[in-house]
Design a protein around this motif. Structure first.
Motif, short mmCIF file in Angstrom:
data_model
loop_
_atom_site.label_atom_id
_atom_site.label_comp_id
_atom_site.label_asym_id
_atom_site.label_seq_id
_atom_site.Cartn_x
_atom_site.Cartn_y
_atom_site.Cartn_z
N VAL A 165 -81.70 34.52 -50.68
CA VAL A 165 -81.53 33.43 -49.72
C VAL A 165 -82.75 33.26 -48.82
N ASN A 166 -83.20 34.36 -48.24
CA ASN A 166 -84.01 34.29 -47.03
C ASN A 166 -85.31 35.08 -47.13
N THR A 167 -86.10 34.81 -48.14
CA THR A 167 -87.39 35.46 -48.39
C THR A 167 -87.26 36.97 -48.18
N THR A 178 -86.04 33.08 -57.60
CA THR A 178 -86.53 32.41 -56.41
C THR A 178 -85.43 32.32 -55.37
N HIS A 179 -85.81 31.95 -54.14
CA HIS A 179 -84.81 31.90 -53.07
C HIS A 179 -84.35 30.46 -52.82
N THR A 180 -83.17 30.33 -52.27
CA THR A 180 -82.64 29.05 -51.81
C THR A 180 -81.68 29.32 -50.66
N MET A 181 -81.64 28.43 -49.69
CA MET A 181 -80.70 28.58 -48.58
C MET A 181 -79.37 27.89 -48.87
N ASN A 218 -74.87 37.13 -47.23
CA ASN A 218 -74.32 35.87 -46.71
C ASN A 218 -74.71 35.68 -45.24
N TYR A 219 -75.37 34.57 -44.95
CA TYR A 219 -75.76 34.21 -43.59
C TYR A 219 -74.95 32.99 -43.16
N ASP A 220 -74.49 32.97 -41.91
CA ASP A 220 -73.86 31.73 -41.48
C ASP A 220 -74.92 30.69 -41.14
N ASP A 273 -91.53 25.98 -45.57
CA ASP A 273 -90.24 26.38 -46.13
C ASP A 273 -89.40 27.00 -45.01
N PRO A 274 -88.28 26.38 -44.61
CA PRO A 274 -87.46 26.91 -43.51
C PRO A 274 -86.93 28.32 -43.77
N ALA A 275 -86.90 28.75 -45.04
CA ALA A 275 -86.40 30.09 -45.33
C ALA A 275 -87.28 31.17 -44.71
#
Length: 358
Positions: free
Chosen positions: A46-48, A126-129, A164-166, A295-297
């Motif tokens: 999710v988050n680099t 790869t990552h994705t939010m 898992n991030y809110d 990238d906001p991640a």
């Protein structure tokens, strides 16, 4: 010995930083991590580099993590990354010798696994939010099968991990780390057709990961489903709470609200101006750095990096300044107030433009 001391020192320091950074950290299934077997952790991505950090700090074993090779762009950086157990993974675009380099890295990792240490890889690649699990790559099976071939008297467990991030970008949010039940790689390794074995293991890991993550698999209606899920007040970091609601929405039902969505309390609103001014260095540095991260991640991890590097230095200097003018009693009171009010900064992510909001 020095390598282990440095690793566990950095891990303890980052653990402390994480407890200031997140409002709530929930770890589920940590007992599923075996003590005396080699382990490959397979979390969703999710988050680099934050994903690697939260996994490394929520289980007791020494672990090694894979990162894209283009991050390791200098010999000094390669050395620095290696001290915190980050290892490069090469892709075909990284050059014709990428496969050879990966074999060398895999050999190092297998040697560490033989010593009882563990490895973390992101099977999604790869990552994705987005709140969904994507298709998994089979690279981890090469590492597991190669280990069993080289060390036939050893065993290796695959541990699916749901992160898992809110809100992946925000300071003061909630996070949960779910360790799934171990999957013994040997039965797959002993299959005659290694290609089918790799596919079967990848599919079983995918099935084991699904209940561990908040998962909206309807890509076409993703935004609408996420909006309705948020409207129920569900905690997005809690897949056990969210996934049944997602299923209801996908079935055309109208899920009932779980809880009211509350704004910041009056005390936090009062404290916020003090926290904003008191943390001026980190706030201004982030506003300067933020445009460089398209990238906001990267926003969450870089806020954490500022929090564990710049903020302690700022507090130390400001405490000394208060001590110089008012004495050590007031200096210690100031330091205590700084540490208990810093979390009110999270309301600034929506309440003011002088904020950390992405």
């Amino acid at each position: 010995m020095r390598r282990k001391f440095w690793y566990f020192y950095m891990r303890a320091y980052i653990q402390l930083g994480l407890h200031f950074f997140y409002k709530n950290i929930r770890v589920v299934g940590a007992k599923n991590v075996p003590k005396n077997r080699a382990v490959i952790f397979l979390p969703n991505h999710v988050n680099t580099f934050m994903d690697a950090v939260v996994v490394a700090t929520t289980h007791p074993k020494m672990s090694h993590h894979m990162a894209r090779a283009d991050v390791f762009n200098s010999p000094r950086l390669i050395w620095l990354m290696s001290t915190i157990n980050l290892r490069p993974i090469y892709r075909l675009r990284d050059g014709k010798d990428a496969v050879t380099k990966n074999e060398q890295v895999f050999q190092q990792l297998q040697d560490f696994m033989n010593d009882g240490e563990c490895v973390m890889m992101h099977p999604e690649g790869t990552h994705t939010m987005d709140y969904r699990l994507r298709s998994l790559k089979k690279g981890f099976t090469r590492l597991a099968f190669g280990f069993l071939e080289q060390f036939p008297d050893k065993e290796v467990d695959i541990i699916p991990v749901g992160i898992n991030y809110d809100n992946p970008t925000d300071y003061g949010s909630n996070i949960s780390i779910h360790y799934g039940k171990p999957i013994d790689a040997r039965p797959y390794f002993e299959m005659q057709d290694q290609n089918k074995a790799s596919q079967a293991l990848t599919q079983d890991v995918n099935q084991a990961l699904l209940p561990l993550v908040t998962n909206i698999d309807d890509v076409e209606n993703y935004d609408k489903i996420l909006e309705r899920l948020k409207a129920t007040g569900a905690d997005l970091s809690n897949p056990a709470e969210c996934n049944p609601i997602i299923q209801e929405i996908e079935n055309g039902e109208n899920p009932k609200p779980i809880r009211k969505i509350k704004g910041p309390g009056i005390i936090n609103k009062i404290i916020f101006p003090f926290a904003l001014i008191n943390n001026w260095a980190a706030v201004l540095m982030w506003k300067k750095m933020k445009p460089t991260f398209k990238d906001p991640a990267w926003h969450g991890p870089m806020k954490l990096a500022l929090g564990i590097s710049l903020v302690p230095i700022t507090y130390a200097l400001q405490t000394l300044l208060v001590a110089f003018f008012f004495g050590w009693v007031w200096a210690l009171i100031y330091l205590f107030l700084s540490m208990i009010t810093v979390r009110s900064l999270r309301i600034g992510q929506s309440a003011t433009r002088l904020s950390f909001h992405p």
